[in-house]
Scaffold this motif. Structure first.
Motif, short mmCIF file in Angstrom:
data_model
loop_
_atom_site.label_atom_id
_atom_site.label_comp_id
_atom_site.label_asym_id
_atom_site.label_seq_id
_atom_site.Cartn_x
_atom_site.Cartn_y
_atom_site.Cartn_z
N SER A 114 26.26 10.02 -50.38
CA SER A 114 26.60 9.79 -48.98
C SER A 114 27.97 10.38 -48.66
O SER A 114 28.96 10.12 -49.34
N VAL A 115 28.00 11.19 -47.60
CA VAL A 115 29.21 11.90 -47.18
C VAL A 115 29.71 11.30 -45.86
O VAL A 115 28.94 11.08 -44.93
N GLU A 116 31.01 11.03 -45.79
CA GLU A 116 31.62 10.49 -44.57
C GLU A 116 32.95 11.18 -44.33
O GLU A 116 33.76 11.34 -45.25
N ARG A 117 33.21 11.58 -43.07
CA ARG A 117 34.44 12.30 -42.74
C ARG A 117 35.60 11.37 -42.41
O ARG A 117 36.76 11.77 -42.44
N ILE A 118 35.32 10.08 -42.08
CA ILE A 118 36.38 9.13 -41.69
C ILE A 118 36.65 8.21 -42.89
O ILE A 118 35.84 7.34 -43.22
N GLU A 119 37.78 8.41 -43.52
CA GLU A 119 38.06 7.74 -44.79
C GLU A 119 38.05 6.20 -44.72
O GLU A 119 37.48 5.56 -45.61
N PRO A 120 38.65 5.57 -43.71
CA PRO A 120 38.63 4.10 -43.68
C PRO A 120 37.21 3.52 -43.59
O PRO A 120 36.93 2.47 -44.17
N LEU A 121 36.32 4.19 -42.86
CA LEU A 121 34.93 3.73 -42.79
C LEU A 121 34.28 3.82 -44.17
O LEU A 121 33.58 2.91 -44.60
N GLN A 122 34.51 4.94 -44.85
CA GLN A 122 33.92 5.10 -46.17
C GLN A 122 34.45 4.05 -47.15
O GLN A 122 33.69 3.50 -47.95
N LYS A 123 35.73 3.76 -47.07
CA LYS A 123 36.32 2.76 -47.96
C LYS A 123 35.65 1.41 -47.77
O LYS A 123 35.31 0.72 -48.75
N LYS A 124 35.45 1.01 -46.50
CA LYS A 124 34.79 -0.28 -46.23
C LYS A 124 33.36 -0.27 -46.74
O LYS A 124 32.87 -1.27 -47.28
N ALA A 125 32.65 0.85 -46.56
CA ALA A 125 31.26 0.94 -47.03
C ALA A 125 31.20 0.79 -48.54
O ALA A 125 30.34 0.10 -49.08
N ASN A 136 23.61 2.65 -57.28
CA ASN A 136 22.95 3.96 -57.26
C ASN A 136 23.37 4.82 -56.07
O ASN A 136 22.64 5.68 -55.61
N VAL A 137 24.57 4.56 -55.56
CA VAL A 137 25.12 5.32 -54.44
C VAL A 137 26.43 5.96 -54.85
O VAL A 137 27.30 5.30 -55.44
N ARG A 138 26.60 7.25 -54.56
CA ARG A 138 27.87 7.95 -54.75
C ARG A 138 28.40 8.38 -53.40
O ARG A 138 27.62 8.76 -52.50
N PHE A 139 29.70 8.31 -53.23
CA PHE A 139 30.34 8.61 -51.95
C PHE A 139 31.27 9.81 -52.08
O PHE A 139 31.87 10.04 -53.12
N GLN A 140 31.37 10.56 -50.98
CA GLN A 140 32.34 11.64 -50.91
C GLN A 140 32.97 11.66 -49.52
O GLN A 140 32.26 11.59 -48.51
N HIS A 141 34.31 11.77 -49.48
CA HIS A 141 35.03 11.93 -48.21
C HIS A 141 35.09 13.41 -47.92
O HIS A 141 35.83 14.16 -48.58
N SER A 142 34.29 13.86 -46.95
CA SER A 142 34.16 15.30 -46.72
C SER A 142 33.55 15.56 -45.35
O SER A 142 33.06 14.65 -44.68
N MET A 215 28.21 15.22 -34.56
CA MET A 215 28.72 15.63 -35.87
C MET A 215 29.96 16.47 -35.64
O MET A 215 29.88 17.56 -35.07
N LEU A 216 31.10 15.97 -36.10
CA LEU A 216 32.37 16.67 -35.92
C LEU A 216 32.77 17.36 -37.21
O LEU A 216 32.38 16.96 -38.30
N SER A 217 33.61 18.37 -37.09
CA SER A 217 34.09 19.11 -38.26
C SER A 217 35.40 18.48 -38.76
O SER A 217 36.09 17.77 -38.04
N GLY A 218 35.69 18.77 -40.02
CA GLY A 218 36.95 18.28 -40.60
C GLY A 218 36.84 16.85 -41.09
O GLY A 218 35.78 16.24 -41.05
N THR A 219 37.96 16.33 -41.58
CA THR A 219 38.00 14.96 -42.09
C THR A 219 39.11 14.19 -41.41
O THR A 219 40.00 14.77 -40.76
N GLN A 220 39.05 12.87 -41.53
CA GLN A 220 40.04 11.99 -40.88
C GLN A 220 40.48 10.94 -41.89
O GLN A 220 39.66 10.29 -42.53
N LYS A 221 41.78 10.77 -42.03
CA LYS A 221 42.33 9.78 -42.95
C LYS A 221 42.41 8.41 -42.29
O LYS A 221 42.56 8.30 -41.09
#
Length: 221
Positions: A114-125, A136-142, A215-221
């Motif tokens: 699972s790929v997520e561009r917004i880091e705080p959302l990914q951290k909570k997930a 069985n889930v791997r995450f990437q901030h991208s 779907m937006l480009s880039g990443t967000q901290k």
């Protein structure tokens, strides 16, 4: 996490969840595995407590950062479509968000990337998955437009955000016979597209109108 937190009470109780499953059946969801997983997945844990009374309504809800948790019907429909080709070994999810769709997928396929561009959302997930003991889930901030080529090719790619045109980098990360399911189009004019990669190209089918965040480009901290 206590059994009571998982089961919910009042408007998050099993009875309320069962009413949602009845609505999903009425809307045409037929896959029994998908219905069972939706019935047992604690959606109320993926939204703010102030909105928990709406957790099992068939509606999208805000999760912060301009993002939403998808409508349960949409989650069920998209999951049913990618499972239609049979058992899946690895699935790429574009747009983790709060992790609700991720959790549903994790119970039905062998591995989820699972790929997520917004880091705080990914951290909570990620924290929710740890609490629920999902392994069985791997995450990437991208940037979701890039997919996750190092882990492909994938049996299926499911996008929870809508580009205006389909990123061909994602199509190239499908196995032959693999499925890409993605909302496509500008806000208010999005359609759910299913692409199947074949030896000599792709076949495409338009499923139904949908409403997703862009779907937006880039990443967000």
């Amino acid at each position: 996490m206590t059994p009571l937190q998982l089961q919910g009470i009042g408007m998050t109780s099993q009875r309320t969840r069962d009413r949602l499953i009845t609505r999903l059946k009425e809307k045409g969801i037929k896959n029994q595995q998908v219905l069972e997983v939706m019935a047992n997945t604690p959606r109320h844990l993926f939204i703010d407590e102030a909105l928990s009374h709406k957790a099992y309504e068939d509606t999208a809800l805000p999760i912060g950062y301009g993002q939403t948790i998808s409508q349960p019907y949409t989650v069920a429909k998209m999951t049913e479509i990618i499972l239609a080709a049979g058992e899946l070994d690895n699935v790429l999810e574009i747009g983790t968000g709060c992790g609700y769709q991720t959790l549903v997928l994790s119970q039905l396929v062998r591995r989820v990337y699972s790929v997520e561009r917004i880091e705080p959302l990914q951290k909570k997930a990620k924290e929710r998955m740890q609490l629920l003991r999902v392994n069985n889930v791997r995450f990437q901030h991208s940037d979701g437009n890039w997919g996750w080529p190092d882990e492909g090719p994938f049996d299926a790619i499911l996008s929870c955000a809508a580009p205006e045109t389909i990123p061909m980098d994602l199509v190239s990360q499908l196995k032959i016979g693999g499925r890409l399911l993605m909302p496509v189009g500008p806000d208010g004019k999005q359609m759910l597209h299913l692409l199947i990669r074949e030896e000599d190209g792709v076949t495409k089918k338009i499923i139904e109108p949908v409403n997703f965040v862009p779907m937006l480009s880039g990443t967000q901290k």
